[in-house]
Design an enzyme around this catalytic site. Structure first.
Site, PDB file in Angstrom:
ATOM      1  N   ASP A  84       1.406  -0.848  16.812  1.00 29.26           N
ATOM      2  CA  ASP A  84       1.728   0.515  16.378  1.00 29.26           C
ATOM      3  C   ASP A  84       0.599   1.468  16.792  1.00 29.26           C
ATOM      4  OD1 ASP A  84       3.170   2.468  15.028  1.00 29.26           O
ATOM      5  OD2 ASP A  84       2.304   2.001  13.074  1.00 29.26           O
ATOM      6  N   GLY A 178       2.514   9.290   5.987  1.00 26.59           N
ATOM      7  CA  GLY A 178       2.081   9.470   4.589  1.00 26.59           C
ATOM      8  C   GLY A 178       3.055  10.355   3.839  1.00 26.59           C
TER       9      GLY A 178
HETATM   10  P1  13P Z   1       4.669   6.235   6.848  1.00 27.33           P
HETATM   11  O1  13P Z   1       3.340   5.659   6.486  1.00 27.33           O
HETATM   12  O2  13P Z   1       4.767   7.687   6.548  1.00 27.33           O
HETATM   13  O3  13P Z   1       5.794   5.464   6.268  1.00 27.33           O
HETATM   14  O4  13P Z   1       4.784   6.130   8.436  1.00 27.33           O
HETATM   15  C1  13P Z   1       4.679   4.882   9.066  1.00 27.33           C
HETATM   16  C2  13P Z   1       4.567   5.004  10.538  1.00 27.33           C
HETATM   17  O5  13P Z   1       5.102   5.920  11.147  1.00 27.33           O
HETATM   18  C3  13P Z   1       3.796   3.981  11.246  1.00 27.33           C
HETATM   19  O6  13P Z   1       3.718   4.226  12.607  1.00 27.33           O
END
Ligand code: 13P
Length: 287
Positions: A84, A178
């Site tokens: 990610d 977030g």
């Molecule tokens: P959130 O933490 O807002 O759920 O987003 C996760 C995300 O996009 C990881 O790449």
């Protein structure tokens, strides 16, 4: 066996549902997500940030752990192990470590440099049968200490990156990582439609899945979003369940501190979130 995210996302795009990408931080999270995907017969993507990779002792630890869980727990649904928001170097390490999917987050580079680095990764991923996600338009909020602005992507830049042959594209449409601020104006469906117009059939990725109202999630899926990333919601649920367990003094019962018991309520809380998201995203029964 780990699989590329390509097939699962193309099926999701065609079937008008989305596959959940859930970030993992340790064994308990990985196990909870895999077991829930299996229970619901849904494909799933396990996301690993570079920070989480360091925490778990390197990307090879993670491929070893996830491959072992797939075998040991008898997981038969398609599972992609995905880096990610990777740097170029992080992408290379994950390719080497046996991940089946990577995201190169070149959104902070000038477009020419983003194109150059993405082109190199497209070539390697094609050779290895891996899926590659690219990002255009920084996604706001904080991710491993990097703070973005919640931009809306330029549809022409999206086309330039999509044309390089990536598998899926994360375009900023006002989404942030977030919690969303109270005055958040919502997702820009105008931007999403303009991006889709430029990139055609390529599956779109929605980051910042925590806190987006269900109707916006469904509209985004109807406009071509096939992968939705969720992290913060699992973190909040895990922390709340663990805190409650400790406050109730249960960690001191019996033989004293037992890490398996201490982490069990948080693990169950993650399973609940994953079940809820798989239902909302519509991927149940699609494995
Ligand atoms: P959130 O933490 O807002 O759920 O987003 C996760 C995300 O996009 C990881 O790449």
């Amino acid at each position: 066996m780990l699989v590329s995210a390509k097939d699962m996302l193309e099926k999701a795009r065609d079937g008008k549902y989305a596959v959940g990408h859930f970030n993992i931080n340790n064994l308990e999270w990985a196990k909870a997500i895999l077991l829930t995907a299996q229970e619901m017969n849904s494909p799933v993507i396990l996301g690993v940030s570079e920070g989480a990779g360091k925490y778990m002792g390197g990307f090879k630890t993670i491929t070893g752990m996830v491959n072992g869980l797939i075998e040991g727990l008898g997981i038969t649904v398609p599972v992609a192990l995905h880096l990610d928001h990777g740097t170029f170097e992080g992408c290379m390490k994950c390719i080497e470590a046996g991940f089946s999917s990577i995201m190169f987050d070149g959104s902070h580079y000038p477009i020419a440099e983003n194109i150059e680095k993405t082109t190199e990764l497209v070539k390697i991923c094609k050779e290895k049968g891996m899926s590659l996600e690219a990002e255009v338009g920084a996604i706001g909020g904080e991710e491993d200490g990097v703070v973005g602005m919640g931009e809306c992507a330029d549809p022409n830049e999206c086309k330039a990156i999509a044309d390089l042959g990536v598998t899926m594209l994360a375009a900023g449409i006002g989404n942030i990582h977030g919690k969303y601020p109270a005055n958040w104006p919502g997702l820009s469906f105008e931007t999403l439609a303009a991006v889709k117009e430029q990139i055609g059939d390529m599956p779109l990725v929605l980051h910042g899945g925590t806190g987006i109202p269900s109707d916006m999630i469904q509209k985004a899926i109807s406009l071509g979003v096939a992968k939705i990333n969720v992290n913060t919601e699992c973190q909040l649920a895990f922390a709340a369940a663990t805190r409650k367990y400790i406050e109730e003094g249960k960690d001191l019962e019996g033989k004293g501190f037992d890490p398996r018991k201490l982490l069990a309520p948080g693990t169950e809380a993650i399973k609940d979130i994953v079940r809820e998201k798989i239902t909302l995203f519509g991927s149940e029964g699609k494995a």
